[in-house]
Design a protein around this motif. Structure first.
Motif, PDB file in Angstrom:
ATOM      1  N   ARG A  53       0.847  -1.202   0.000  1.00  0.00           N
ATOM      2  CA  ARG A  53       0.000   0.000   0.000  1.00  0.00           C
ATOM      3  C   ARG A  53       0.883   1.253   0.000  1.00  0.00           C
ATOM      4  NH1 ARG A  53      -4.647   2.638  -1.063  1.00  0.00           N
ATOM      5  NH2 ARG A  53      -5.655   0.659  -0.736  1.00  0.00           N
ATOM      6  N   ALA A  54       1.946   1.239   0.791  1.00  0.00           N
ATOM      7  CA  ALA A  54       2.826   2.409   0.888  1.00  0.00           C
ATOM      8  C   ALA A  54       3.526   2.692  -0.445  1.00  0.00           C
ATOM      9  CB  ALA A  54       3.843   2.193   1.994  1.00  0.00           C
ATOM     10  N   GLU A  55       3.937   1.655  -1.146  1.00  0.00           N
ATOM     11  CA  GLU A  55       4.567   1.846  -2.458  1.00  0.00           C
ATOM     12  C   GLU A  55       3.549   2.383  -3.466  1.00  0.00           C
ATOM     13  OE1 GLU A  55       7.805  -1.772  -1.846  1.00  0.00           O
ATOM     14  OE2 GLU A  55       5.971  -2.130  -3.010  1.00  0.00           O
ATOM     15  N   PHE A  56       2.339   1.835  -3.422  1.00  0.00           N
ATOM     16  CA  PHE A  56       1.255   2.317  -4.281  1.00  0.00           C
ATOM     17  C   PHE A  56       0.982   3.794  -4.014  1.00  0.00           C
ATOM     18  CE2 PHE A  56      -3.381   3.041  -4.690  1.00  0.00           C
ATOM     19  CZ  PHE A  56      -3.547   2.807  -6.050  1.00  0.00           C
ATOM     20  N   ASP A  57       0.981   4.180  -2.742  1.00  0.00           N
ATOM     21  CA  ASP A  57       0.736   5.585  -2.387  1.00  0.00           C
ATOM     22  C   ASP A  57       1.810   6.493  -2.971  1.00  0.00           C
ATOM     23  OD1 ASP A  57      -1.575   4.909  -1.035  1.00  0.00           O
ATOM     24  OD2 ASP A  57      -0.665   5.019   0.959  1.00  0.00           O
ATOM     25  N   ILE A  58       3.063   6.053  -2.968  1.00  0.00           N
ATOM     26  CA  ILE A  58       4.139   6.858  -3.551  1.00  0.00           C
ATOM     27  C   ILE A  58       3.940   6.993  -5.064  1.00  0.00           C
ATOM     28  CG2 ILE A  58       6.615   6.892  -4.094  1.00  0.00           C
ATOM     29  CD1 ILE A  58       7.091   5.762  -1.257  1.00  0.00           C
ATOM     30  N   LEU A  59       3.668   5.882  -5.722  1.00  0.00           N
ATOM     31  CA  LEU A  59       3.433   5.937  -7.166  1.00  0.00           C
ATOM     32  C   LEU A  59       2.239   6.837  -7.489  1.00  0.00           C
ATOM     33  CD1 LEU A  59       3.947   2.174  -8.144  1.00  0.00           C
ATOM     34  CD2 LEU A  59       5.583   4.064  -8.394  1.00  0.00           C
ATOM     35  N   GLY A  60       1.173   6.685  -6.730  1.00  0.00           N
ATOM     36  CA  GLY A  60      -0.014   7.508  -6.938  1.00  0.00           C
ATOM     37  C   GLY A  60       0.250   8.981  -6.696  1.00  0.00           C
ATOM     38  N   THR A  61       1.039   9.290  -5.682  1.00  0.00           N
ATOM     39  CA  THR A  61       1.378  10.677  -5.379  1.00  0.00           C
ATOM     40  C   THR A  61       2.162  11.300  -6.530  1.00  0.00           C
ATOM     41  OG1 THR A  61       1.347  10.298  -2.997  1.00  0.00           O
ATOM     42  CG2 THR A  61       2.645  12.179  -3.779  1.00  0.00           C
ATOM     43  N   LEU A  62       3.149  10.576  -7.029  1.00  0.00           N
ATOM     44  CA  LEU A  62       3.932  11.096  -8.153  1.00  0.00           C
ATOM     45  C   LEU A  62       3.062  11.263  -9.405  1.00  0.00           C
ATOM     46  CD1 LEU A  62       7.223   9.085  -7.630  1.00  0.00           C
ATOM     47  CD2 LEU A  62       6.966  11.580  -7.494  1.00  0.00           C
ATOM     48  N   ARG A  63       2.123  10.352  -9.619  1.00  0.00           N
ATOM     49  CA  ARG A  63       1.273  10.424 -10.803  1.00  0.00           C
ATOM     50  C   ARG A  63       0.271  11.557 -10.712  1.00  0.00           C
ATOM     51  NH1 ARG A  63       0.446  10.881 -15.667  1.00  0.00           N
ATOM     52  NH2 ARG A  63      -1.011   9.501 -16.740  1.00  0.00           N
ATOM     53  N   ALA A  75       7.032  12.262   1.629  1.00  0.00           N
ATOM     54  CA  ALA A  75       6.744  11.888   3.019  1.00  0.00           C
ATOM     55  C   ALA A  75       5.549  12.679   3.550  1.00  0.00           C
ATOM     56  CB  ALA A  75       7.978  12.109   3.890  1.00  0.00           C
ATOM     57  N   ARG A  76       5.523  13.978   3.294  1.00  0.00           N
ATOM     58  CA  ARG A  76       4.401  14.798   3.762  1.00  0.00           C
ATOM     59  C   ARG A  76       3.095  14.402   3.083  1.00  0.00           C
ATOM     60  NH1 ARG A  76       8.538  18.468   3.781  1.00  0.00           N
ATOM     61  NH2 ARG A  76       8.035  19.334   1.731  1.00  0.00           N
ATOM     62  N   GLU A  77       3.147  14.122   1.789  1.00  0.00           N
ATOM     63  CA  GLU A  77       1.935  13.749   1.050  1.00  0.00           C
ATOM     64  C   GLU A  77       1.379  12.394   1.474  1.00  0.00           C
ATOM     65  OE1 GLU A  77       0.017  15.108  -1.543  1.00  0.00           O
ATOM     66  OE2 GLU A  77       1.028  17.018  -1.204  1.00  0.00           O
ATOM     67  N   THR A  78       2.257  11.494   1.889  1.00  0.00           N
ATOM     68  CA  THR A  78       1.823  10.130   2.198  1.00  0.00           C
ATOM     69  C   THR A  78       1.782   9.845   3.699  1.00  0.00           C
ATOM     70  OG1 THR A  78       4.088   9.270   2.001  1.00  0.00           O
ATOM     71  CG2 THR A  78       2.708   9.222   0.010  1.00  0.00           C
ATOM     72  N   PHE A  79       2.043  10.851   4.525  1.00  0.00           N
ATOM     73  CA  PHE A  79       2.031  10.694   5.986  1.00  0.00           C
ATOM     74  C   PHE A  79       3.012   9.622   6.447  1.00  0.00           C
ATOM     75  CE2 PHE A  79      -2.251  12.289   5.050  1.00  0.00           C
ATOM     76  CZ  PHE A  79      -2.237  13.454   5.805  1.00  0.00           C
ATOM     77  N   ALA A  80       4.158   9.539   5.806  1.00  0.00           N
ATOM     78  CA  ALA A  80       5.175   8.539   6.156  1.00  0.00           C
ATOM     79  C   ALA A  80       6.430   9.250   6.648  1.00  0.00           C
ATOM     80  CB  ALA A  80       5.506   7.685   4.932  1.00  0.00           C
ATOM     81  N   SER A  81       7.259   8.521   7.354  1.00  0.00           N
ATOM     82  CA  SER A  81       8.530   9.085   7.806  1.00  0.00           C
ATOM     83  C   SER A  81       9.493   9.162   6.626  1.00  0.00           C
ATOM     84  CB  SER A  81       9.138   8.223   8.913  1.00  0.00           C
ATOM     85  OG  SER A  81       9.617   7.007   8.373  1.00  0.00           O
ATOM     86  N   LEU A 121       2.155   1.284 -14.949  1.00  0.00           N
ATOM     87  CA  LEU A 121       1.632   0.477 -13.851  1.00  0.00           C
ATOM     88  C   LEU A 121       0.530   1.207 -13.100  1.00  0.00           C
ATOM     89  CD1 LEU A 121       1.676  -2.041 -12.041  1.00  0.00           C
ATOM     90  CD2 LEU A 121       3.471  -0.914 -10.697  1.00  0.00           C
ATOM     91  N   ILE A 122       0.769   2.449 -12.703  1.00  0.00           N
ATOM     92  CA  ILE A 122      -0.240   3.163 -11.915  1.00  0.00           C
ATOM     93  C   ILE A 122      -1.475   3.457 -12.758  1.00  0.00           C
ATOM     94  CG2 ILE A 122       0.598   5.535 -12.229  1.00  0.00           C
ATOM     95  CD1 ILE A 122      -0.574   4.025  -8.903  1.00  0.00           C
ATOM     96  N   ASP A 123      -1.284   3.797 -14.028  1.00  0.00           N
ATOM     97  CA  ASP A 123      -2.447   4.059 -14.892  1.00  0.00           C
ATOM     98  C   ASP A 123      -3.275   2.798 -15.130  1.00  0.00           C
ATOM     99  OD1 ASP A 123      -1.813   6.727 -15.053  1.00  0.00           O
ATOM    100  OD2 ASP A 123      -1.027   6.635 -17.096  1.00  0.00           O
ATOM    101  N   ARG A 124      -2.627   1.664 -15.168  1.00  0.00           N
ATOM    102  CA  ARG A 124      -3.340   0.397 -15.334  1.00  0.00           C
ATOM    103  C   ARG A 124      -4.011  -0.026 -14.027  1.00  0.00           C
ATOM    104  NH1 ARG A 124      -1.155  -4.378 -14.322  1.00  0.00           N
ATOM    105  NH2 ARG A 124       0.988  -3.671 -14.628  1.00  0.00           N
ATOM    106  N   LEU A 125      -3.345   0.229 -12.906  1.00  0.00           N
ATOM    107  CA  LEU A 125      -3.821  -0.259 -11.619  1.00  0.00           C
ATOM    108  C   LEU A 125      -4.910   0.605 -10.993  1.00  0.00           C
ATOM    109  CD1 LEU A 125      -3.497  -2.405  -9.457  1.00  0.00           C
ATOM    110  CD2 LEU A 125      -1.572  -1.109  -8.522  1.00  0.00           C
ATOM    111  N   ILE A 126      -4.848   1.915 -11.150  1.00  0.00           N
ATOM    112  CA  ILE A 126      -5.788   2.795 -10.427  1.00  0.00           C
ATOM    113  C   ILE A 126      -7.250   2.537 -10.785  1.00  0.00           C
ATOM    114  CG2 ILE A 126      -5.603   4.849 -11.923  1.00  0.00           C
ATOM    115  CD1 ILE A 126      -5.706   4.954  -8.099  1.00  0.00           C
ATOM    116  N   PRO A 127      -7.634   2.352 -12.051  1.00  0.00           N
ATOM    117  CA  PRO A 127      -9.060   2.051 -12.310  1.00  0.00           C
ATOM    118  C   PRO A 127      -9.491   0.734 -11.660  1.00  0.00           C
ATOM    119  CG  PRO A 127      -7.958   2.673 -14.344  1.00  0.00           C
ATOM    120  CD  PRO A 127      -6.888   2.478 -13.306  1.00  0.00           C
ATOM    121  N   HIS A 128      -8.625  -0.278 -11.704  1.00  0.00           N
ATOM    122  CA  HIS A 128      -8.936  -1.566 -11.083  1.00  0.00           C
ATOM    123  C   HIS A 128      -9.080  -1.399  -9.568  1.00  0.00           C
ATOM    124  CE1 HIS A 128      -8.999  -5.834 -10.297  1.00  0.00           C
ATOM    125  NE2 HIS A 128      -7.948  -5.714  -9.515  1.00  0.00           N
TER     126      HIS A 128
END
Length: 168
Positions: A53-63, A75-81, A121-128
């Protein structure tokens, strides 16, 4: 209506401490329980893609931001250290999903962006992923979903104001 686990906990506290105001627990306990269950359920499609989930959040944030970001901004966008983001970025870079560009003036600063494989990857995964999440909420009609989203938005603004939110 079937009793949820939090209702049982509240009833037990009332037996041990009659008159105890458990109203905050009724809200926060249910939010925590829902978050834990949703986290488990919504990770299923991601695991099939080899993502956390954390990796997905990073990819989604960049996209979704559509621009390069520093690890601190991610880190600020994803609430992670910062350390957690650094670790996740190494994994995503090794998979060829994220590219790192050193800052021209300060080599200690990195600018990160998605590679074409990361975009794909993110464009394919986000609708699913959104379809899957929608199916999880099928028991609530559109009006109830909207009401719940509005109520949660109010709570989020309240908590961000008290506990700190995203930095610009």
């Amino acid at each position: 209506m079937t009793e949820d686990v939090v209702a049982r906990v509240l009833r037990q506290w009332q037996q041990v401490h009659p008159g105890l105001d458990t109203a905050p627990m009724a809200v926060i306990g249910r939010l925590n329980r829902c978050a834990a269950l949703l986290q488990q359920a919504t990770d299923a499609p991601l695991v099939r893609e080899g993502l956390t989930r954390a990796e997905f959040d990073i990819l989604g944030t960049l996209r979704r931001t559509g621009r390069e970001l520093t690890p601190g901004q991610i880190a600020r966008e994803t609430f992670a250290s910062g350390a957690a983001v650094t670790k996740r970025l190494r994994v995503l870079e090794a998979r060829g999903l994220v590219a790192r560009r050193p800052d021209e003036r300060d080599r200690r600063v990195a600018h990160l962006s998605l590679t074409p494989a990361g975009d794909e990857l993110i464009d394919r995964l986000i609708p699913h992923q959104l379809s899957y999440e929608s199916a999880l909420l099928d028991g609530l009609d559109a009006d109830r979903r909207g009401q719940l989203a509005d109520t949660l938005a109010e709570l989020l603004v309240l908590l961000e104001g008290r506990l700190g939110g995203l930095q610009p």
